[in-house]
Design a protein around this motif. Structure first.
Motif, short mmCIF file in Angstrom:
data_model
loop_
_atom_site.label_atom_id
_atom_site.label_comp_id
_atom_site.label_asym_id
_atom_site.label_seq_id
_atom_site.Cartn_x
_atom_site.Cartn_y
_atom_site.Cartn_z
N GLN A 153 -10.47 24.63 21.43
CA GLN A 153 -10.47 23.83 20.20
C GLN A 153 -9.26 22.90 20.15
O GLN A 153 -9.35 21.76 19.71
CB GLN A 153 -10.48 24.74 18.98
CG GLN A 153 -11.76 25.54 18.84
CD GLN A 153 -11.91 26.15 17.46
OE1 GLN A 153 -11.64 25.51 16.44
NE2 GLN A 153 -12.34 27.40 17.40
N ILE A 177 -7.66 21.60 22.67
CA ILE A 177 -7.86 20.48 23.60
C ILE A 177 -8.72 19.41 22.93
O ILE A 177 -8.41 18.22 22.98
CB ILE A 177 -8.52 20.96 24.90
CG1 ILE A 177 -7.57 21.90 25.64
CG2 ILE A 177 -8.89 19.78 25.77
CD1 ILE A 177 -8.19 22.58 26.85
N ILE A 178 -9.79 19.84 22.28
CA ILE A 178 -10.68 18.90 21.61
C ILE A 178 -9.96 18.18 20.47
O ILE A 178 -10.08 16.97 20.29
CB ILE A 178 -11.92 19.63 21.07
CG1 ILE A 178 -12.74 20.20 22.24
CG2 ILE A 178 -12.78 18.70 20.22
CD1 ILE A 178 -13.82 21.17 21.82
N ARG A 179 -9.20 18.96 19.70
CA ARG A 179 -8.52 18.41 18.52
C ARG A 179 -7.56 17.28 18.86
O ARG A 179 -7.25 16.45 18.01
CB ARG A 179 -7.77 19.51 17.79
CG ARG A 179 -8.66 20.34 16.89
CD ARG A 179 -7.82 21.03 15.83
NE ARG A 179 -6.65 21.68 16.40
CZ ARG A 179 -5.40 21.33 16.17
NH1 ARG A 179 -5.13 20.31 15.38
NH2 ARG A 179 -4.41 21.98 16.73
#
Lengths: 117, 117
Positions: free
Chosen positions: B80, B82-84
């Motif tokens: 999460q 990394i995505i954020r």
DNA sequence: CGGAGTGTGTCCTATGTAGGACACATGAAT
DNA sequence: ATTCATGTGTCCTACATAGGACACACTCCG
């Protein structure tokens, strides 16, 4: 790090300069929250609201929902569900892309979009 | 849909047939949970435990943490995060890959691994 | 038989999440 | 000057999360 509340407040006040319907109270009412609560959120006295409320807020402010959710420290449920269905595959892909530069990720996105799988 | 508790119980009992150190009590103690709680989890009387506990459990059972987290309805914090950090980029990529077949996703994974960015 | 270990039922708790209700002071507009 | 709207302070609540404590009954085995 830019904080959620500050971004919301700035966005809202910018919009307000051109349209007085963007008062805290009116925005709160349109997205279905109590003004006192939204006030606390903008001053970071309260944590960011639920995913649903955050998305409605993004809509109201013309912000990208994924970006606003990211500022809220969250990843949208629908993305999580996609990952959850094939956890090994997506976990590996995402970890591989962790340190890849934007343009490399973008290239992958394009490849997939135009892909002939 | 395979449920979290069932998978854990099956895995544990399979291991137990060869090694009696895989009793519910002993596993619970090794991962730092109360036996009564683990019992409830295995029977789905309690929801899956925290991410940290789930990961320890996966280690104990020789399961892939991402897979066990997926069964728990979660996506690991590190993914999460990394995505954020690049929400638009990753959101687009993941949604593109939603309906892509496994082999297509795998090809992308390999491309990125060998990639010369 | 008697203990050791096993799984489970019952009860309890602390913290976090996601807000609502209401009153108040200030400021802007008529 | 009064009205109206605005932002905010204070207090409260319902539900979910993430477990711990303890007692009980069964069973295995030396």
């Amino acid at each position: 790090m830019n904080h959620f509340g500050d971004v919301v407040r700035e966005r809202r006040e910018r919009l307000r300069r051109q349209d007085r319907r963007y008062s805290l109270r009116q925005v709160a009412q349109r997205i279905g929250l109590e003004p006192a609560y939204l006030s606390k959120i903008e001053r970071s006295e309260a944590a960011p609201p639920s995913e649903a409320a955050t998305v409605r807020l993004a809509g109201e402010l013309g912000e990208d929902p994924d970006v606003l959710l990211a500022l809220a420290g969250k990843v949208s449920r629908d993305l999580q569900d996609i990952i959850r269905k094939r956890p090994r595959l997506f976990a590996e892909l995402i970890r591989q892309l962790k340190d890849a530069p934007d343009h490399a990720v973008l290239r992958v996105v394009r490849e997939v979009r135009d892909g002939d799988w």
